[in-house]
Write a protein that holds these residues in place. Sequence first.
Motif, short mmCIF file in Angstrom:
data_model
loop_
_atom_site.label_atom_id
_atom_site.label_comp_id
_atom_site.label_asym_id
_atom_site.label_seq_id
_atom_site.Cartn_x
_atom_site.Cartn_y
_atom_site.Cartn_z
N ILE A 114 -3.37 3.17 -3.65
CA ILE A 114 -2.94 4.46 -3.05
C ILE A 114 -3.95 5.25 -2.36
CG2 ILE A 114 -1.74 6.74 -3.86
CD1 ILE A 114 -1.15 5.27 -6.41
N VAL A 115 -3.71 5.57 -1.00
CA VAL A 115 -4.41 6.28 -0.12
C VAL A 115 -4.02 7.68 0.01
CG1 VAL A 115 -5.28 6.63 2.28
CG2 VAL A 115 -4.82 4.23 1.42
N LEU A 116 -5.00 8.64 -0.54
CA LEU A 116 -4.62 10.09 -0.42
C LEU A 116 -5.10 10.70 1.00
CD1 LEU A 116 -5.56 10.92 -4.00
CD2 LEU A 116 -3.43 10.60 -3.25
N ILE A 117 -4.06 11.22 1.58
CA ILE A 117 -4.43 11.90 2.86
C ILE A 117 -4.74 13.32 2.48
CG2 ILE A 117 -3.45 12.62 5.14
CD1 ILE A 117 -3.32 9.72 4.57
N PRO A 118 -6.32 13.80 3.08
CA PRO A 118 -6.72 14.90 2.48
C PRO A 118 -5.95 15.90 3.07
CG PRO A 118 -8.35 13.25 3.55
CD PRO A 118 -7.08 12.64 4.16
N PRO A 119 -5.99 17.28 2.18
CA PRO A 119 -5.42 18.40 2.74
C PRO A 119 -5.88 18.80 4.08
CG PRO A 119 -6.15 18.80 0.35
CD PRO A 119 -6.78 17.68 1.00
N GLY A 120 -5.21 19.27 4.91
CA GLY A 120 -5.34 19.65 6.30
C GLY A 120 -5.34 18.71 7.20
N SER A 121 -5.23 17.38 6.78
CA SER A 121 -4.91 16.05 7.45
C SER A 121 -3.65 15.74 7.45
CB SER A 121 -5.80 14.90 7.02
OG SER A 121 -7.25 15.50 7.21
N PHE A 122 -2.92 15.04 8.56
CA PHE A 122 -1.62 14.41 8.38
C PHE A 122 -1.75 13.01 9.16
CE2 PHE A 122 -2.08 17.15 12.05
CZ PHE A 122 -1.47 16.37 13.22
N LEU A 123 -0.68 12.52 9.12
CA LEU A 123 -0.23 10.89 9.61
C LEU A 123 0.64 11.19 10.65
CD1 LEU A 123 -0.44 8.33 7.01
CD2 LEU A 123 -2.36 8.99 8.41
N LEU A 124 0.47 10.67 12.00
CA LEU A 124 1.40 10.82 12.83
C LEU A 124 1.58 9.52 13.62
CD1 LEU A 124 2.38 12.96 15.28
CD2 LEU A 124 0.57 12.48 16.41
N PRO A 125 3.00 9.18 14.21
CA PRO A 125 2.95 7.97 14.88
C PRO A 125 1.88 7.82 15.97
CG PRO A 125 5.20 9.11 14.60
CD PRO A 125 3.96 10.04 14.23
N THR A 126 1.68 6.58 16.08
CA THR A 126 0.47 6.24 17.41
C THR A 126 1.23 6.54 18.63
OG1 THR A 126 1.40 3.79 17.22
CG2 THR A 126 -0.59 4.50 16.07
N PHE A 127 0.30 6.89 19.69
CA PHE A 127 0.75 7.09 20.95
C PHE A 127 1.37 5.79 21.81
CE2 PHE A 127 -2.64 10.37 20.71
CZ PHE A 127 -1.63 11.43 20.41
N CYS A 128 2.11 5.90 22.64
CA CYS A 128 2.61 4.78 23.51
C CYS A 128 2.03 5.01 24.90
CB CYS A 128 4.08 4.69 23.53
SG CYS A 128 4.66 3.82 22.03
N ASP A 129 1.62 4.20 25.62
CA ASP A 129 1.10 4.36 27.15
C ASP A 129 2.07 3.48 27.80
OD1 ASP A 129 0.02 4.57 29.51
OD2 ASP A 129 -1.94 4.59 28.80
N MET A 175 0.90 -1.11 -0.08
CA MET A 175 0.15 -0.05 -0.13
C MET A 175 0.77 1.53 -0.03
SD MET A 175 -3.15 -0.87 -0.18
CE MET A 175 -3.99 0.66 0.39
N PHE A 176 0.48 2.35 -0.60
CA PHE A 176 0.91 3.63 -0.56
C PHE A 176 0.17 4.80 0.09
CE2 PHE A 176 2.83 1.17 -3.90
CZ PHE A 176 4.21 1.73 -3.90
N TYR A 177 0.69 5.67 0.86
CA TYR A 177 -0.03 6.68 1.44
C TYR A 177 0.60 7.97 0.95
CZ TYR A 177 -1.68 3.01 4.35
OH TYR A 177 -2.29 1.63 4.66
N ARG A 178 -0.10 8.86 0.57
CA ARG A 178 0.49 10.28 0.04
C ARG A 178 -0.34 11.32 0.63
NH1 ARG A 178 1.21 12.32 -6.50
NH2 ARG A 178 1.89 14.61 -5.47
N GLY A 179 0.54 12.30 1.20
CA GLY A 179 0.06 13.41 1.80
C GLY A 179 1.10 13.79 3.03
N ASP A 180 0.57 14.55 3.96
CA ASP A 180 1.61 15.15 4.96
C ASP A 180 1.65 14.27 6.25
OD1 ASP A 180 1.47 17.53 3.35
OD2 ASP A 180 0.27 18.43 4.59
N PHE A 181 2.90 14.17 6.66
CA PHE A 181 3.49 13.37 7.68
C PHE A 181 4.03 14.15 8.83
CE2 PHE A 181 3.23 10.77 4.04
CZ PHE A 181 2.68 9.56 4.42
N VAL A 182 3.91 13.98 10.01
CA VAL A 182 4.71 14.52 11.24
C VAL A 182 5.09 13.72 12.24
CG1 VAL A 182 4.05 16.32 13.08
CG2 VAL A 182 3.02 16.58 10.93
#
Length: 458
Positions: free
Chosen positions: A55-70, A1-8
Amino acid sequence: MFYRGDFVHTEELSNIEIFRDYLLAIDSAGYISHFENASTLLSRSLLSKESEDRIVLIPPGSFLLPTFCDLHLHAPQFLYQGTGLHLPLMEWLNEYAFKAEERLDQDPNLAKRVYTRLGERLVENGTGAVSLFGTIKEETNLILAETMQQIGIRAFVGKLSMDISTRPTYIESTHSESLASVRSFIDRTRALTAHLPDHARLIEPVLTPRFVPTCSDALLQGLGELAQQTGVMVQSHLAEAKDQVKAVRETRGTSDLEVFERAQLLTSRTIQAHCTYLSSEEFSRLARHGTAIAHCPLSNAYFSARQLALREALNRGICVGLGTDIAGGYSVDVMTAMRWAVGVARISDGARLDRIEGDATEPGDKTAVNTRGLGVDWKEALYLGTRGGAVALGLGSGVFKIGVPFDAQQKGTGPLDFFDIGHESVDLSPEMIEKWWCVGDIRNRTGMWIQGRQILFR
């Protein structure tokens, strides 16, 4: 799979990185195999060869972030989350914690219900990896481990070890019985996923001496030896509250750090929760051992007369992540822990300034004359909640890099209000991310993936 967009992500403590219009690819095992700007020659070549449905397109204004660790959560205490926070720690354990844990040990159907809902809430709140305290009964902890594996969360599951208790019906009768049960639990937990490929094994056993007041020296010594033999991680509580620290001094004649150290339970594979009553010298000892700290600012507000000296711990090179400490803390959301971590650090810094300006330094108080600030900001807290926790757990996640697992959550604009910028027409900015960090909630989370597998859809 492919993901296109903004990443943080925040690979380093004080540095947030924004990757605008990037292309990320994952292989069949869920590892990141490509991460470059979408305009590079290689990215364009990969895109040209793929069908649109991959191909998954990340919408404008959205972003991918690593998951949280507890890094610190008591799974059976989720049964009474949000209640019983009016007592001192040692009284609270007797009145609430031990009773709830014993109840789940006696009722496997209830345990399954509680743990299933806990797992669902963790996913809902973006937690992809969690270090869990369980109960003393093997079978109940196996229910916990199996439930987390089924839901798709990385879970480090700890069967409690405790041969001392103020509740006569909730105790392991001897240290030998306790150690035998732990060995069995390790083997049985590993057997749960032995049929799966390595990348699909999401659960691991953890050695879990509850804390020094509930563990004999013989039990702790045996657990230290078992940790060396098996390489299994260790988790416990350290210097959490005034009454707990006093109890250890009275019964052991020394600090609980010294007790853990003698048992060889302070290692680079150890996570100690709280640490609010450690001295500067003790922080240095933790750093030498490579032991990580689970900072639980919300529960410390209820059960400790002080907060972790977070800035000092970080300055000394200690790995720190965040914990929700259900049910000592009332929120399962790591975002709550991030916000409280910033808030209490700012209060600590204000107190430091008051001491300096008022020349009210107490004898032996070194932080009062320290001119360096004690505060942390939202970027540093985001690091603690993602990459810091991942490092403490020995995971490669928490960043977007080739070769690491794709553990990510998608953030949308959701209920956020933007008045001065059109978030659908401008580049993702630090200010937009900060707004989400401050006022965002579960409505902003539109997707979540662990090891490349999507487990949350919105």
